[in-house]
Motif scaffolding. Sequence first.
Motif, PDB file in Angstrom:
ATOM      1  N   ASP A  81       0.722  -1.207  -0.033  1.00 57.23           N
ATOM      2  CA  ASP A  81       0.124  -0.231   0.033  1.00 57.23           C
ATOM      3  C   ASP A  81       0.897   1.019  -0.248  1.00 57.23           C
ATOM      4  O   ASP A  81       0.664   2.317   0.727  1.00 57.23           O
ATOM      5  CB  ASP A  81      -1.044   0.090   1.258  1.00 57.23           C
ATOM      6  CG  ASP A  81      -2.130   0.999   0.865  1.00 57.23           C
ATOM      7  OD1 ASP A  81      -2.350   1.342   0.082  1.00 57.23           O
ATOM      8  OD2 ASP A  81      -2.309   1.686   1.924  1.00 57.23           O
ATOM      9  N   GLU A  82       1.699   1.098  -0.627  1.00 61.18           N
ATOM     10  CA  GLU A  82       2.896   2.329  -0.947  1.00 61.18           C
ATOM     11  C   GLU A  82       3.049   2.640  -2.429  1.00 61.18           C
ATOM     12  O   GLU A  82       2.921   1.635  -3.377  1.00 61.18           O
ATOM     13  CB  GLU A  82       4.056   2.039  -0.383  1.00 61.18           C
ATOM     14  CG  GLU A  82       4.143   1.895   1.132  1.00 61.18           C
ATOM     15  CD  GLU A  82       5.516   1.989   1.791  1.00 61.18           C
ATOM     16  OE1 GLU A  82       6.344   2.618   1.340  1.00 61.18           O
ATOM     17  OE2 GLU A  82       5.615   1.300   2.886  1.00 61.18           O
ATOM     18  N   ARG A 121      -4.497   1.971   6.669  1.00 56.54           N
ATOM     19  CA  ARG A 121      -4.732   3.351   6.773  1.00 56.54           C
ATOM     20  C   ARG A 121      -5.822   3.886   8.058  1.00 56.54           C
ATOM     21  O   ARG A 121      -5.657   4.660   8.500  1.00 56.54           O
ATOM     22  CB  ARG A 121      -5.705   3.516   5.502  1.00 56.54           C
ATOM     23  CG  ARG A 121      -4.663   3.541   4.301  1.00 56.54           C
ATOM     24  CD  ARG A 121      -5.556   3.742   2.885  1.00 56.54           C
ATOM     25  NE  ARG A 121      -4.792   3.212   1.745  1.00 56.54           N
ATOM     26  CZ  ARG A 121      -5.311   3.461   0.657  1.00 56.54           C
ATOM     27  NH1 ARG A 121      -6.411   4.180   0.467  1.00 56.54           N
ATOM     28  NH2 ARG A 121      -4.509   2.891  -0.296  1.00 56.54           N
ATOM     29  N   GLU A 166       2.034  10.528   9.774  1.00 60.79           N
ATOM     30  CA  GLU A 166       1.308   9.485   9.055  1.00 60.79           C
ATOM     31  C   GLU A 166      -0.201   9.641   8.913  1.00 60.79           C
ATOM     32  O   GLU A 166      -0.726   9.105   7.943  1.00 60.79           O
ATOM     33  CB  GLU A 166       1.701   8.085   9.821  1.00 60.79           C
ATOM     34  CG  GLU A 166       1.179   6.836   9.276  1.00 60.79           C
ATOM     35  CD  GLU A 166       1.817   6.604   7.850  1.00 60.79           C
ATOM     36  OE1 GLU A 166       1.287   5.592   7.279  1.00 60.79           O
ATOM     37  OE2 GLU A 166       2.810   7.167   7.498  1.00 60.79           O
ATOM     38  N   LYS A 212      -1.145  11.894   6.272  1.00 62.41           N
ATOM     39  CA  LYS A 212      -0.766  11.281   4.995  1.00 62.41           C
ATOM     40  C   LYS A 212      -1.909  10.282   4.752  1.00 62.41           C
ATOM     41  O   LYS A 212      -2.656   9.942   3.675  1.00 62.41           O
ATOM     42  CB  LYS A 212       0.527  10.561   5.120  1.00 62.41           C
ATOM     43  CG  LYS A 212       0.793   9.718   3.898  1.00 62.41           C
ATOM     44  CD  LYS A 212       1.927   8.730   3.975  1.00 62.41           C
ATOM     45  CE  LYS A 212       2.120   7.892   2.931  1.00 62.41           C
ATOM     46  NZ  LYS A 212       3.489   6.913   3.018  1.00 62.41           N
ATOM     47  N   GLN A 213      -2.282   9.578   5.551  1.00 65.13           N
ATOM     48  CA  GLN A 213      -3.422   8.639   5.575  1.00 65.13           C
ATOM     49  C   GLN A 213      -5.119   9.247   5.647  1.00 65.13           C
ATOM     50  O   GLN A 213      -5.797   8.501   5.041  1.00 65.13           O
ATOM     51  CB  GLN A 213      -3.326   7.474   6.617  1.00 65.13           C
ATOM     52  CG  GLN A 213      -2.064   6.733   6.559  1.00 65.13           C
ATOM     53  CD  GLN A 213      -1.771   5.920   5.157  1.00 65.13           C
ATOM     54  OE1 GLN A 213      -2.588   5.654   4.270  1.00 65.13           O
ATOM     55  NE2 GLN A 213      -0.753   5.247   5.186  1.00 65.13           N
ATOM     56  N   ARG A 238      -6.520   9.187   2.203  1.00 63.60           N
ATOM     57  CA  ARG A 238      -6.528   7.642   1.516  1.00 63.60           C
ATOM     58  C   ARG A 238      -7.413   6.686   2.292  1.00 63.60           C
ATOM     59  O   ARG A 238      -8.099   5.918   1.730  1.00 63.60           O
ATOM     60  CB  ARG A 238      -4.990   7.111   1.823  1.00 63.60           C
ATOM     61  CG  ARG A 238      -4.018   8.059   1.063  1.00 63.60           C
ATOM     62  CD  ARG A 238      -2.498   7.390   1.026  1.00 63.60           C
ATOM     63  NE  ARG A 238      -2.309   6.420   0.069  1.00 63.60           N
ATOM     64  CZ  ARG A 238      -1.779   5.172   0.380  1.00 63.60           C
ATOM     65  NH1 ARG A 238      -1.478   5.087   1.543  1.00 63.60           N
ATOM     66  NH2 ARG A 238      -1.439   4.169  -0.449  1.00 63.60           N
ATOM     67  N   TYR A 239      -7.399   7.133   3.663  1.00 62.63           N
ATOM     68  CA  TYR A 239      -8.581   6.024   4.384  1.00 62.63           C
ATOM     69  C   TYR A 239      -9.952   6.427   3.823  1.00 62.63           C
ATOM     70  O   TYR A 239     -10.800   5.739   3.724  1.00 62.63           O
ATOM     71  CB  TYR A 239      -8.414   6.432   5.919  1.00 62.63           C
ATOM     72  CG  TYR A 239      -9.423   5.751   6.469  1.00 62.63           C
ATOM     73  CD1 TYR A 239      -9.575   4.161   6.392  1.00 62.63           C
ATOM     74  CD2 TYR A 239     -10.683   6.193   7.219  1.00 62.63           C
ATOM     75  CE1 TYR A 239     -10.871   3.526   7.302  1.00 62.63           C
ATOM     76  CE2 TYR A 239     -11.633   5.342   7.790  1.00 62.63           C
ATOM     77  CZ  TYR A 239     -11.722   4.205   7.751  1.00 62.63           C
ATOM     78  OH  TYR A 239     -12.640   3.357   8.271  1.00 62.63           O
ATOM     79  N   ARG A 291      -0.217  -3.534  10.000  1.00 63.83           N
ATOM     80  CA  ARG A 291       0.945  -2.350   9.897  1.00 63.83           C
ATOM     81  C   ARG A 291       2.217  -3.014   9.868  1.00 63.83           C
ATOM     82  O   ARG A 291       3.060  -2.902   9.021  1.00 63.83           O
ATOM     83  CB  ARG A 291       0.540  -1.274  10.940  1.00 63.83           C
ATOM     84  CG  ARG A 291       1.835  -0.486  10.643  1.00 63.83           C
ATOM     85  CD  ARG A 291       1.317   0.821  11.528  1.00 63.83           C
ATOM     86  NE  ARG A 291       1.291   0.943  12.756  1.00 63.83           N
ATOM     87  CZ  ARG A 291       2.319   0.538  13.788  1.00 63.83           C
ATOM     88  NH1 ARG A 291       3.601   0.767  13.244  1.00 63.83           N
ATOM     89  NH2 ARG A 291       1.698   0.552  14.920  1.00 63.83           N
TER      90      ARG A 291
END
Length: 265
Positions: free
Chosen positions: A27-28, A134, A169, A172-173, A176-177, A219
């Motif tokens: 997931d990157e 996420r 983090e 960033k997520q 995306r979440y 994770r």
Amino acid sequence: MATATVSGDRQKELWRRLGEVNDPELDEPITEMGFVERGEVKGDGSVEIDFRLPTYWCSPNFAFLMLDGVRKALDQLSWSPAYRVKLHDHMFAEEVNRGMEAGKAFGDIFAVLAEDQDLGALRETFAMKAFKRRQEALLRGLKAHGLTDREILGMDLPAYDVARFEPGEAAKQKPRYRAALLERFPGRRADEPVFVTWEGRPVPPAALSAYLAELRGVRINMEFNGALCRGLKQTRYKELDVVDGEPTLVDFIMDRVPVRVAPTA
């Protein structure tokens, strides 16, 4: 000048689109993982991509999912260019590149290489792991902000959208979440809880600690695989004097383990 501007804009758009393609297992973005070694918009507007995975034996299923993502990203480019995608240094590179040059769909190319796996099920497994990773980042971020478990688990989409995080983090997520949630539950109402299980069940406040422990395991596994993947790629392609010109996993490990010298008498 106008031509140079158009070329520069197209190059930026190309890399933005490629950056939206993720390694399905980690997931990157494939651009951050270094898998896209070259992405170039040519003078006639066509696009050339050189793609390289960390090991010669990377699963063809993973290669398929990423290359299919690259193809979809290129199909979304605003100027609809012709494109060439070339896979390098992979055990099935010859078959893949020959099939792409012949104009075959990726599904046809990989049909005989897919290791008898259901790629749809594989996609869902990776989507589930990405969803959980996420989500865990957001849950940890909200707890760090001092929200109670009940406040976090009662958060709906409007409240989620106005939440702010320091760079890191969780920040960033956050988008995306949100994207993963709405993709998983497309008919979800805005007033429904944002944090639910992959199956759509609410998480009771009393169970949040145990649920976070489960997410943490996902994770850590993904982070470990990501670090290993980066290390293997870096070691494989750096200039080393090895017998066959191909660094091995032993080279990777020895390059990172400090050598202990026994003291002399």
